[in-house]
Design a protein around this motif. Structure first.
Motif, PDB file in Angstrom:
ATOM      1  N   PRO A 133       0.840  -1.199   0.000  1.00 39.90           N
ATOM      2  CA  PRO A 133       0.000   0.000   0.000  1.00 39.90           C
ATOM      3  C   PRO A 133       0.877   1.251   0.000  1.00 39.90           C
ATOM      4  N   GLY A 134       0.503   2.224  -0.811  1.00 40.89           N
ATOM      5  CA  GLY A 134       1.299   3.439  -0.909  1.00 40.89           C
ATOM      6  C   GLY A 134       2.442   3.364  -1.903  1.00 40.89           C
ATOM      7  N   PHE A 135       2.515   2.260  -2.638  1.00 43.73           N
ATOM      8  CA  PHE A 135       3.605   2.081  -3.604  1.00 43.73           C
ATOM      9  C   PHE A 135       3.570   3.162  -4.676  1.00 43.73           C
ATOM     10  N   LYS A 136       2.372   3.531  -5.109  1.00 46.07           N
ATOM     11  CA  LYS A 136       2.215   4.578  -6.125  1.00 46.07           C
ATOM     12  C   LYS A 136       2.878   5.865  -5.654  1.00 46.07           C
ATOM     13  N   GLY A 137       2.681   6.229  -4.415  1.00 41.09           N
ATOM     14  CA  GLY A 137       3.271   7.449  -3.868  1.00 41.09           C
ATOM     15  C   GLY A 137       4.781   7.376  -3.805  1.00 41.09           C
ATOM     16  N   LYS A 138       5.298   6.208  -3.447  1.00 38.17           N
ATOM     17  CA  LYS A 138       6.749   6.046  -3.385  1.00 38.17           C
ATOM     18  C   LYS A 138       7.381   6.140  -4.767  1.00 38.17           C
ATOM     19  N   VAL A 139       6.727   5.527  -5.753  1.00 38.39           N
ATOM     20  CA  VAL A 139       7.235   5.598  -7.125  1.00 38.39           C
ATOM     21  C   VAL A 139       7.131   7.027  -7.645  1.00 38.39           C
ATOM     22  N   SER A 140       6.035   7.697  -7.343  1.00 37.88           N
ATOM     23  CA  SER A 140       5.869   9.090  -7.779  1.00 37.88           C
ATOM     24  C   SER A 140       6.946   9.979  -7.175  1.00 37.88           C
ATOM     25  N   ALA A 141       7.256   9.779  -5.903  1.00 37.47           N
ATOM     26  CA  ALA A 141       8.308  10.572  -5.254  1.00 37.47           C
ATOM     27  C   ALA A 141       9.669  10.282  -5.879  1.00 37.47           C
ATOM     28  N   ALA A 142       9.938   9.018  -6.187  1.00 38.95           N
ATOM     29  CA  ALA A 142      11.202   8.659  -6.840  1.00 38.95           C
ATOM     30  C   ALA A 142      11.270   9.265  -8.237  1.00 38.95           C
ATOM     31  N   CYS A 143      10.124   9.347  -8.920  1.00 37.80           N
ATOM     32  CA  CYS A 143      10.088   9.977 -10.243  1.00 37.80           C
ATOM     33  C   CYS A 143      10.403  11.458 -10.149  1.00 37.80           C
ATOM     34  N   VAL A 144       9.898  12.125  -9.109  1.00 36.69           N
ATOM     35  CA  VAL A 144      10.202  13.549  -8.921  1.00 36.69           C
ATOM     36  C   VAL A 144      11.716  13.722  -8.755  1.00 36.69           C
ATOM     37  N   ASP A 145      12.339  12.823  -8.007  1.00 36.72           N
ATOM     38  CA  ASP A 145      13.797  12.876  -7.847  1.00 36.72           C
ATOM     39  C   ASP A 145      14.515  12.723  -9.183  1.00 36.72           C
ATOM     40  N   GLU A 146      13.903  12.016 -10.113  1.00 38.18           N
ATOM     41  CA  GLU A 146      14.467  11.819 -11.451  1.00 38.18           C
ATOM     42  C   GLU A 146      14.113  12.977 -12.399  1.00 38.18           C
ATOM     43  N   GLY A 147      13.206  13.869 -11.963  1.00 42.27           N
ATOM     44  CA  GLY A 147      12.783  14.982 -12.798  1.00 42.27           C
ATOM     45  C   GLY A 147      11.549  14.685 -13.633  1.00 42.27           C
ATOM     46  N   LEU A 148      10.731  13.723 -13.187  1.00 38.47           N
ATOM     47  CA  LEU A 148       9.526  13.321 -13.906  1.00 38.47           C
ATOM     48  C   LEU A 148       8.330  13.445 -12.974  1.00 38.47           C
ATOM     49  N   LEU A 149       7.274  14.107 -13.434  1.00 42.77           N
ATOM     50  CA  LEU A 149       6.065  14.251 -12.627  1.00 42.77           C
ATOM     51  C   LEU A 149       4.997  13.281 -13.112  1.00 42.77           C
ATOM     52  N   LEU A 150       4.419  12.523 -12.183  1.00 39.16           N
ATOM     53  CA  LEU A 150       3.303  11.632 -12.470  1.00 39.16           C
ATOM     54  C   LEU A 150       2.099  12.106 -11.666  1.00 39.16           C
ATOM     55  N   LEU A 151       0.920  11.834 -12.170  1.00 42.79           N
ATOM     56  CA  LEU A 151      -0.302  12.168 -11.456  1.00 42.79           C
ATOM     57  C   LEU A 151      -0.882  10.916 -10.828  1.00 42.79           C
ATOM     58  N   GLY A 152      -1.374  11.047  -9.606  1.00 41.65           N
ATOM     59  CA  GLY A 152      -2.102   9.951  -8.997  1.00 41.65           C
ATOM     60  C   GLY A 152      -3.480   9.854  -9.630  1.00 41.65           C
ATOM     61  N   CYS A 153      -4.103   8.711  -9.491  1.00 38.41           N
ATOM     62  CA  CYS A 153      -5.404   8.511 -10.127  1.00 38.41           C
ATOM     63  C   CYS A 153      -6.270   7.683  -9.192  1.00 38.41           C
ATOM     64  N   SER A 154      -7.307   8.254  -8.680  1.00 43.17           N
ATOM     65  CA  SER A 154      -8.290   7.597  -7.829  1.00 43.17           C
ATOM     66  C   SER A 154      -7.661   7.024  -6.564  1.00 43.17           C
ATOM     67  N   THR A 155      -8.399   6.173  -5.891  1.00 44.72           N
ATOM     68  CA  THR A 155      -7.896   5.560  -4.661  1.00 44.72           C
ATOM     69  C   THR A 155      -7.114   4.293  -4.949  1.00 44.72           C
ATOM     70  N   TYR A 156      -7.086   3.868  -6.197  1.00 46.37           N
ATOM     71  CA  TYR A 156      -6.348   2.668  -6.568  1.00 46.37           C
ATOM     72  C   TYR A 156      -4.884   2.999  -6.794  1.00 46.37           C
ATOM     73  N   GLU A 157      -4.075   1.982  -6.877  1.00 45.95           N
ATOM     74  CA  GLU A 157      -2.647   2.167  -7.105  1.00 45.95           C
ATOM     75  C   GLU A 157      -2.394   2.375  -8.600  1.00 45.95           C
ATOM     76  N   VAL A 158      -2.829   3.528  -9.107  1.00 47.36           N
ATOM     77  CA  VAL A 158      -2.678   3.871 -10.517  1.00 47.36           C
ATOM     78  C   VAL A 158      -1.990   5.227 -10.618  1.00 47.36           C
ATOM     79  N   ALA A 159      -0.972   5.294 -11.468  1.00 50.67           N
ATOM     80  CA  ALA A 159      -0.288   6.556 -11.754  1.00 50.67           C
ATOM     81  C   ALA A 159      -0.507   6.890 -13.221  1.00 50.67           C
ATOM     82  N   ARG A 160      -0.623   8.189 -13.511  1.00 49.73           N
ATOM     83  CA  ARG A 160      -0.889   8.620 -14.883  1.00 49.73           C
ATOM     84  C   ARG A 160       0.269   9.423 -15.442  1.00 49.73           C
ATOM     85  N   PHE A 161       0.539   9.155 -16.700  1.00 51.71           N
ATOM     86  CA  PHE A 161       1.426   9.991 -17.495  1.00 51.71           C
ATOM     87  C   PHE A 161       0.518  10.883 -18.327  1.00 51.71           C
ATOM     88  N   VAL A 162       0.723  12.190 -18.264  1.00 51.23           N
ATOM     89  CA  VAL A 162      -0.057  13.132 -19.061  1.00 51.23           C
ATOM     90  C   VAL A 162       0.917  14.149 -19.663  1.00 51.23           C
TER      91      VAL A 162
END
Length: 93
Positions: free
Chosen positions: A42-71
């Motif tokens: 649980p919370g894996f999406k947030g951890k991956v999103s934070a690691a992406c920010v460290d890489e210079g990439l922004l992802l959007l969370g999507c709903s309450t499920y573990e889904v990340a969006r590229f836009v």
């Protein structure tokens, strides 16, 4: 361009880097979602999103499920798509 993004992400999905944690890659046009499997903690999406920010990439969370969006912007280039997918892959590591 959206299909190129999804092809790159499906390649990451099948690689050992994802370790079976990416369950689905889907989208329409350039908006693409990655659903993480139930095996992801649980919370894996947030951890991956934070690691992406460290890489210079922004992802959007999507709903309450573990889904990340590229836009990405509509004027994105193939090189930028490839670079973004490389950053995502590094963040998964």
């Amino acid at each position: 361009m959206g299909e190129r993004l999804r092809e790159n992400l499906r390649s990451i999905q099948k690689s050992s880097v994802s370790n079976g944690l990416i369950g689905d890659v889907r989208g329409l046009g350039l908006m693409t979602g990655i659903e993480f499997t139930k095996e992801a903690e649980p919370g894996f999406k947030g951890k991956v999103s934070a690691a992406c920010v460290d890489e210079g990439l922004l992802l959007l969370g999507c709903s309450t499920y573990e889904v990340a969006r590229f836009v990405p912007p509509l004027n994105i280039t193939e090189e930028d798509i490839d670079a973004g997918c490389d950053k995502f892959e590094n963040a998964l590591r």
